[in-house]
Design a protein around this motif. Structure first.
Motif, PDB file in Angstrom:
ATOM      1  N   ARG A  46       5.569   8.417  -3.906  1.00 26.78           N
ATOM      2  CA  ARG A  46       4.714   9.606  -3.772  1.00 26.78           C
ATOM      3  C   ARG A  46       3.328   9.214  -3.260  1.00 26.78           C
ATOM      4  O   ARG A  46       2.798   9.835  -2.333  1.00 26.78           O
ATOM      5  CB  ARG A  46       4.623  10.316  -5.122  1.00 26.78           C
ATOM      6  CG  ARG A  46       4.130  11.707  -5.073  1.00 26.78           C
ATOM      7  CD  ARG A  46       4.224  12.478  -6.402  1.00 26.78           C
ATOM      8  NE  ARG A  46       4.471  11.711  -7.612  1.00 26.78           N
ATOM      9  CZ  ARG A  46       5.669  11.578  -8.199  1.00 26.78           C
ATOM     10  NH1 ARG A  46       6.725  12.148  -7.680  1.00 26.78           N
ATOM     11  NH2 ARG A  46       5.798  10.877  -9.310  1.00 26.78           N
ATOM     12  N   SER A  47       2.750   8.177  -3.829  1.00 27.47           N
ATOM     13  CA  SER A  47       1.425   7.714  -3.405  1.00 27.47           C
ATOM     14  C   SER A  47       1.440   7.217  -1.967  1.00 27.47           C
ATOM     15  O   SER A  47       0.517   7.489  -1.198  1.00 27.47           O
ATOM     16  CB  SER A  47       0.941   6.584  -4.314  1.00 27.47           C
ATOM     17  OG  SER A  47       0.810   7.020  -5.627  1.00 27.47           O
ATOM     18  N   LEU A  48       2.480   6.486  -1.609  1.00 24.59           N
ATOM     19  CA  LEU A  48       2.584   5.956  -0.254  1.00 24.59           C
ATOM     20  C   LEU A  48       2.809   7.071   0.768  1.00 24.59           C
ATOM     21  O   LEU A  48       2.185   7.087   1.824  1.00 24.59           O
ATOM     22  CB  LEU A  48       3.707   4.924  -0.182  1.00 24.59           C
ATOM     23  CG  LEU A  48       3.857   4.158   1.124  1.00 24.59           C
ATOM     24  CD1 LEU A  48       2.598   3.367   1.447  1.00 24.59           C
ATOM     25  CD2 LEU A  48       5.061   3.234   1.045  1.00 24.59           C
ATOM     26  N   GLN A  49       3.674   8.022   0.428  1.00 21.32           N
ATOM     27  CA  GLN A  49       3.989   9.111   1.364  1.00 21.32           C
ATOM     28  C   GLN A  49       2.751   9.922   1.722  1.00 21.32           C
ATOM     29  O   GLN A  49       2.611  10.375   2.861  1.00 21.32           O
ATOM     30  CB  GLN A  49       5.059  10.038   0.771  1.00 21.32           C
ATOM     31  CG  GLN A  49       5.522  11.139   1.716  1.00 21.32           C
ATOM     32  CD  GLN A  49       6.269  10.592   2.923  1.00 21.32           C
ATOM     33  OE1 GLN A  49       7.339  10.017   2.783  1.00 21.32           O
ATOM     34  NE2 GLN A  49       5.719  10.757   4.107  1.00 21.32           N
ATOM     35  N   LEU A  50       1.833  10.095   0.779  1.00 23.09           N
ATOM     36  CA  LEU A  50       0.609  10.848   1.049  1.00 23.09           C
ATOM     37  C   LEU A  50      -0.252  10.180   2.116  1.00 23.09           C
ATOM     38  O   LEU A  50      -1.064  10.843   2.764  1.00 23.09           O
ATOM     39  CB  LEU A  50      -0.205  11.017  -0.239  1.00 23.09           C
ATOM     40  CG  LEU A  50       0.384  11.962  -1.279  1.00 23.09           C
ATOM     41  CD1 LEU A  50      -0.419  11.900  -2.565  1.00 23.09           C
ATOM     42  CD2 LEU A  50       0.451  13.380  -0.740  1.00 23.09           C
ATOM     43  N   GLN A  51      -0.083   8.879   2.315  1.00 26.89           N
ATOM     44  CA  GLN A  51      -0.899   8.128   3.274  1.00 26.89           C
ATOM     45  C   GLN A  51      -0.185   7.885   4.606  1.00 26.89           C
ATOM     46  O   GLN A  51      -0.777   7.333   5.526  1.00 26.89           O
ATOM     47  CB  GLN A  51      -1.314   6.788   2.663  1.00 26.89           C
ATOM     48  CG  GLN A  51      -2.089   6.893   1.380  1.00 26.89           C
ATOM     49  CD  GLN A  51      -3.379   7.674   1.544  1.00 26.89           C
ATOM     50  OE1 GLN A  51      -4.047   7.597   2.562  1.00 26.89           O
ATOM     51  NE2 GLN A  51      -3.722   8.453   0.534  1.00 26.89           N
ATOM     52  N   LEU A  52       1.065   8.277   4.707  1.00 21.78           N
ATOM     53  CA  LEU A  52       1.836   8.028   5.926  1.00 21.78           C
ATOM     54  C   LEU A  52       1.727   9.203   6.894  1.00 21.78           C
ATOM     55  O   LEU A  52       1.594  10.354   6.475  1.00 21.78           O
ATOM     56  CB  LEU A  52       3.307   7.783   5.573  1.00 21.78           C
ATOM     57  CG  LEU A  52       3.594   6.492   4.821  1.00 21.78           C
ATOM     58  CD1 LEU A  52       5.040   6.466   4.344  1.00 21.78           C
ATOM     59  CD2 LEU A  52       3.288   5.287   5.683  1.00 21.78           C
ATOM     60  N   PRO A  53       1.819   8.931   8.194  1.00 26.01           N
ATOM     61  CA  PRO A  53       1.747  10.011   9.178  1.00 26.01           C
ATOM     62  C   PRO A  53       3.039  10.827   9.204  1.00 26.01           C
ATOM     63  O   PRO A  53       4.082  10.395   8.700  1.00 26.01           O
ATOM     64  CB  PRO A  53       1.543   9.273  10.497  1.00 26.01           C
ATOM     65  CG  PRO A  53       2.159   7.941  10.276  1.00 26.01           C
ATOM     66  CD  PRO A  53       1.930   7.625   8.823  1.00 26.01           C
TER      67      PRO A  53
END
Length: 105
Positions: free
Chosen positions: A84-91
Protein backbone atom coordinates in the motif's frame (compact mmCIF):
# COMPACT_ATOMS: atom_id res chain seq x y z
CA UNK A 1 24.03 -14.19 11.93
CA UNK A 2 20.87 -12.21 11.24
CA UNK A 3 18.40 -13.82 8.84
CA UNK A 4 17.25 -11.77 5.86
CA UNK A 5 13.66 -10.82 5.29
CA UNK A 6 12.43 -10.58 1.71
CA UNK A 7 9.16 -9.12 0.46
CA UNK A 8 8.15 -10.14 -3.04
CA UNK A 9 5.59 -8.18 -5.01
CA UNK A 10 3.75 -9.26 -8.14
CA UNK A 11 3.04 -6.31 -10.36
CA UNK A 12 1.81 -5.24 -13.78
CA UNK A 13 3.38 -2.86 -16.27
CA UNK A 14 0.65 -1.20 -18.36
CA UNK A 15 0.00 1.85 -20.52
CA UNK A 16 2.92 4.22 -21.04
CA UNK A 17 4.95 2.34 -18.43
CA UNK A 18 5.41 -0.45 -20.98
CA UNK A 19 8.14 1.76 -22.48
CA UNK A 20 10.25 1.85 -19.30
CA UNK A 21 13.50 -0.11 -19.47
CA UNK A 22 14.63 -2.71 -16.94
CA UNK A 23 17.24 -0.43 -15.34
CA UNK A 24 14.79 2.47 -15.19
CA UNK A 25 12.27 0.15 -13.52
CA UNK A 26 14.85 -0.63 -10.82
CA UNK A 27 15.46 3.10 -10.33
CA UNK A 28 11.71 3.68 -10.18
CA UNK A 29 11.26 1.13 -7.38
CA UNK A 30 14.29 2.51 -5.54
CA UNK A 31 12.98 6.08 -5.59
CA UNK A 32 9.41 5.05 -4.74
CA UNK A 33 10.57 2.97 -1.77
CA UNK A 34 12.70 5.85 -0.47
CA UNK A 35 9.73 8.25 -0.75
CA UNK A 36 7.53 5.70 1.02
CA UNK A 37 10.12 5.49 3.82
CA UNK A 38 10.24 1.68 3.70
CA UNK A 39 12.88 -0.10 5.84
CA UNK A 40 15.00 -1.49 3.00
CA UNK A 41 18.32 -3.15 3.61
CA UNK A 42 21.26 -1.54 1.81
CA UNK A 43 24.24 -3.08 0.10
CA UNK A 44 27.62 -2.58 1.73
CA UNK A 45 30.59 -0.82 0.28
CA UNK A 46 31.53 2.55 -1.10
CA UNK A 47 28.17 3.34 -2.75
CA UNK A 48 25.38 1.63 -0.76
CA UNK A 49 21.94 1.31 -2.34
CA UNK A 50 18.73 -0.61 -1.50
CA UNK A 51 18.70 -4.33 -2.29
CA UNK A 52 16.01 -4.58 -4.97
CA UNK A 53 15.78 -7.07 -7.83
CA UNK A 54 13.28 -7.43 -10.67
CA UNK A 55 13.11 -11.02 -11.93
CA UNK A 56 12.51 -10.66 -15.66
CA UNK A 57 13.76 -8.11 -18.14
CA UNK A 58 10.85 -7.40 -20.49
CA UNK A 59 11.17 -6.04 -24.03
CA UNK A 60 10.21 -2.41 -24.41
CA UNK A 61 6.65 -1.86 -25.55
CA UNK A 62 5.19 -5.03 -24.02
CA UNK A 63 2.59 -4.96 -21.27
CA UNK A 64 2.93 -7.67 -18.63
CA UNK A 65 0.84 -8.86 -15.68
CA UNK A 66 3.23 -11.45 -14.23
CA UNK A 67 6.29 -9.47 -13.14
CA UNK A 68 7.98 -9.94 -9.76
CA UNK A 69 10.24 -7.72 -7.70
CA UNK A 70 12.02 -8.60 -4.45
CA UNK A 71 12.98 -6.18 -1.68
CA UNK A 72 15.38 -7.03 1.18
CA UNK A 73 14.04 -5.36 4.32
CA UNK A 74 15.61 -4.61 7.70
CA UNK A 75 12.51 -5.01 9.88
CA UNK A 76 9.45 -7.17 9.60
CA UNK A 77 6.66 -5.31 7.79
CA UNK A 78 3.20 -6.54 6.89
CA UNK A 79 3.24 -7.25 3.13
CA UNK A 80 -0.11 -5.50 2.59
CA UNK A 81 1.11 -2.34 4.32
CA UNK A 82 4.38 -2.47 2.34
CA UNK A 83 2.45 -2.76 -0.93
CA UNK A 84 0.00 0.00 0.00
CA UNK A 85 2.78 2.44 0.91
CA UNK A 86 4.77 1.62 -2.21
CA UNK A 87 1.77 1.82 -4.55
CA UNK A 88 1.04 5.39 -3.40
CA UNK A 89 4.49 6.41 -4.70
CA UNK A 90 4.37 4.59 -8.04
CA UNK A 91 3.24 6.18 -11.31
CA UNK A 92 0.09 5.22 -13.17
CA UNK A 93 0.72 2.01 -15.10
CA UNK A 94 2.69 0.15 -12.40
CA UNK A 95 0.11 -1.81 -10.41
CA UNK A 96 1.00 -3.99 -7.43
CA UNK A 97 -1.22 -7.08 -7.53
CA UNK A 98 0.09 -9.01 -4.52
CA UNK A 99 2.78 -8.83 -1.86
CA UNK A 100 4.09 -11.63 0.29
CA UNK A 101 6.77 -12.12 2.89
CA UNK A 102 9.15 -14.83 1.79
CA UNK A 103 10.37 -15.13 5.33
CA UNK A 104 13.87 -15.78 6.50
CA UNK A 105 15.83 -16.45 3.34
Amino acid sequence: MKAKLIIEINFSKKGLMRYISHLDLLRLFRRASLRANLPLENTRGFNPHPKISVDKAVKLGLERDDLKCKFAIKNRVEPDEFARSLQLQLPQGIIIREAKLLGDV
